[in-house]
Motif scaffolding. Sequence first.
Motif, PDB file in Angstrom:
ATOM      1  N   GLY A 110      37.082  39.333  43.268  1.00 47.14           N
ATOM      2  CA  GLY A 110      36.396  39.583  41.997  1.00 47.14           C
ATOM      3  C   GLY A 110      37.389  39.597  40.858  1.00 47.14           C
ATOM      4  O   GLY A 110      38.608  39.629  41.066  1.00 47.14           O
ATOM      5  N   TRP A 111      36.844  39.578  39.629  1.00 48.01           N
ATOM      6  CA  TRP A 111      37.703  39.588  38.450  1.00 48.01           C
ATOM      7  C   TRP A 111      38.529  40.871  38.380  1.00 48.01           C
ATOM      8  O   TRP A 111      38.189  41.888  38.975  1.00 48.01           O
ATOM      9  CB  TRP A 111      36.869  39.465  37.176  1.00 48.01           C
ATOM     10  N   GLY A 219      36.196  35.008  41.797  1.00 45.43           N
ATOM     11  CA  GLY A 219      35.558  35.765  40.723  1.00 45.43           C
ATOM     12  C   GLY A 219      34.581  34.943  39.912  1.00 45.43           C
ATOM     13  O   GLY A 219      33.518  35.438  39.515  1.00 45.43           O
ATOM     14  N   GLU A 220      34.929  33.684  39.695  1.00 46.02           N
ATOM     15  CA  GLU A 220      34.049  32.822  38.883  1.00 46.02           C
ATOM     16  C   GLU A 220      32.723  32.577  39.583  1.00 46.02           C
ATOM     17  O   GLU A 220      31.657  32.650  38.954  1.00 46.02           O
ATOM     18  CB  GLU A 220      34.756  31.490  38.610  1.00 46.02           C
ATOM     19  N   ARG A 221      32.777  32.297  40.878  1.00 46.82           N
ATOM     20  CA  ARG A 221      31.534  32.066  41.642  1.00 46.82           C
ATOM     21  C   ARG A 221      30.674  33.333  41.695  1.00 46.82           C
ATOM     22  O   ARG A 221      29.451  33.275  41.609  1.00 46.82           O
ATOM     23  CB  ARG A 221      31.872  31.607  43.066  1.00 46.82           C
ATOM     24  N   ILE A 222      31.339  34.472  41.856  1.00 47.38           N
ATOM     25  CA  ILE A 222      30.612  35.742  41.902  1.00 47.38           C
ATOM     26  C   ILE A 222      29.920  36.003  40.565  1.00 47.38           C
ATOM     27  O   ILE A 222      28.752  36.401  40.524  1.00 47.38           O
ATOM     28  CB  ILE A 222      31.577  36.901  42.239  1.00 47.38           C
ATOM     29  N   THR A 223      30.630  35.755  39.460  1.00 47.22           N
ATOM     30  CA  THR A 223      30.057  35.969  38.134  1.00 47.22           C
ATOM     31  C   THR A 223      28.892  35.026  37.869  1.00 47.22           C
ATOM     32  O   THR A 223      27.863  35.438  37.317  1.00 47.22           O
ATOM     33  CB  THR A 223      31.142  35.774  37.050  1.00 47.22           C
ATOM     34  N   LEU A 278      31.283  42.580  41.791  1.00 46.31           N
ATOM     35  CA  LEU A 278      30.507  42.027  40.682  1.00 46.31           C
ATOM     36  C   LEU A 278      31.145  42.376  39.336  1.00 46.31           C
ATOM     37  O   LEU A 278      31.818  43.415  39.216  1.00 46.31           O
ATOM     38  CB  LEU A 278      29.078  42.568  40.731  1.00 46.31           C
ATOM     39  N   PRO A 279      30.941  41.540  38.320  1.00 48.67           N
ATOM     40  CA  PRO A 279      31.449  41.874  36.975  1.00 48.67           C
ATOM     41  C   PRO A 279      30.762  43.141  36.472  1.00 48.67           C
ATOM     42  O   PRO A 279      29.593  43.391  36.773  1.00 48.67           O
ATOM     43  CB  PRO A 279      31.066  40.649  36.144  1.00 48.67           C
ATOM     44  N   LEU A 280      31.483  43.955  35.706  1.00 50.39           N
ATOM     45  CA  LEU A 280      30.969  45.245  35.252  1.00 50.39           C
ATOM     46  C   LEU A 280      30.269  45.135  33.901  1.00 50.39           C
ATOM     47  O   LEU A 280      30.733  44.427  33.005  1.00 50.39           O
ATOM     48  CB  LEU A 280      32.101  46.269  35.162  1.00 50.39           C
ATOM     49  N   GLU A 281      29.182  45.856  33.766  1.00 53.89           N
ATOM     50  CA  GLU A 281      28.412  45.870  32.524  1.00 53.89           C
ATOM     51  C   GLU A 281      28.853  47.037  31.640  1.00 53.89           C
ATOM     52  O   GLU A 281      29.664  47.882  32.044  1.00 53.89           O
ATOM     53  CB  GLU A 281      26.919  45.993  32.857  1.00 53.89           C
ATOM     54  N   SER A 323      31.967  43.042  30.927  1.00 53.98           N
ATOM     55  CA  SER A 323      33.285  43.329  30.380  1.00 53.98           C
ATOM     56  C   SER A 323      34.294  42.335  30.948  1.00 53.98           C
ATOM     57  O   SER A 323      34.392  42.176  32.172  1.00 53.98           O
ATOM     58  CB  SER A 323      33.712  44.754  30.747  1.00 53.98           C
ATOM     59  N   ASP A 324      35.044  41.660  30.072  1.00 52.99           N
ATOM     60  CA  ASP A 324      35.969  40.636  30.576  1.00 52.99           C
ATOM     61  C   ASP A 324      37.210  41.231  31.233  1.00 52.99           C
ATOM     62  O   ASP A 324      37.947  40.530  31.925  1.00 52.99           O
ATOM     63  CB  ASP A 324      36.368  39.661  29.462  1.00 52.99           C
ATOM     64  N   LYS A 325      37.453  42.503  31.048  1.00 53.69           N
ATOM     65  CA  LYS A 325      38.570  43.174  31.730  1.00 53.69           C
ATOM     66  C   LYS A 325      38.071  44.249  32.689  1.00 53.69           C
ATOM     67  O   LYS A 325      38.862  45.034  33.209  1.00 53.69           O
ATOM     68  CB  LYS A 325      39.519  43.817  30.707  1.00 53.69           C
TER      69      LYS A 325
END
Length: 338
Positions: A110-111, A219-223, A278-281, A323-325
């Motif tokens: 993940g990212w 990370g890209e595929r997951i996003t 997963l990317p965080l909101e 969030s990108d970070k």
Amino acid sequence: MEPLSRPALLLLLLLRSAPLAAAVEPISMGIAVGVATALTGLLSTFPTLYCKFQECCEAQWVQLNLTGLKTDLENKLFGQHIATQVVLKAIKGFLTNPTPKKPLTLSLHGWTGTGKNLLSKIIAENIYRNGLESDYVHQFVSTLHFPHPEHLSHYKEQLQKWIRGNVTLCGRSMFIFDEMDKMQAGLIDAIKPYLDYYDNIDGVVYRKAIFLFLSNAGGERITESTLDFWHKGRKREDILLKDLESKVSIGVFNNKKSGFWHTSLIDKNLVDYFVPFLPLEYKHVKLCVREELKARGYEEDEHIITEIADEMTYFPESEKIYSDKGCKTVATKVDFYL
């Protein structure tokens, strides 16, 4: 030659000191026998005594705290329902099995800032009394420990010796490989035999060890998949491991910039789970800020929590959902506000 462990070194000193004492001051045969008997008794109980005060590979130092693991996953790892479910079941099943067939091998993807390192810390703290500082937890960072491509052969040999030596000392060792996306292709294949279904290799049993691989790759595929669920009006909690695992494993296997590129670990199905993060909101970032304040002993301040969360940048540009970070810079921003 491998350095002596602390217990072995102290035992050696005890053994060497006995004849020295006899040489300095002559003693009767009766006293000599008594000293020898006492020393034998001391040596026979020394490992038990040692483990009361110093870390050793015994239950009082290395044992699963299942309640603590469950609590920490639920209260500290935000927005990662898949990782929480998979890791809890995998760790519980593995550590309660007296005769596992192979080491437990988890690959976390993940990212940055989504919780991979945090999860490693949570696992370590709920198995080893000393957590990440335990003598039986070993961390490798690709850019730090394996920086030079021209030394690949040397790194392979070094890595094998490192793992073999540490598992010999404690079969319940844990190895964490960070920045797998920056690791040289082919290096990780050096440890393939230690992850396979062998009873032992040259007398060393690896089946009770734990291996964690951390990577931004995938990370890209997951996003993309997570965003697709959002566009379809589906909850992120509806995303299942099966929706992402094969995409991640195939993606990193075919990615030339990944340490898993065409690796036998994937080809031979030696990675037990590819765990997507997963990317965080926005709401997850606020939870991270709240937890950081709590960890530092401060009262929750909704104004500070909101300000810090609002300062973070989000993507995609049009929706600004994630969030990108992740929560990567939360601690630094808390420093600034406090």
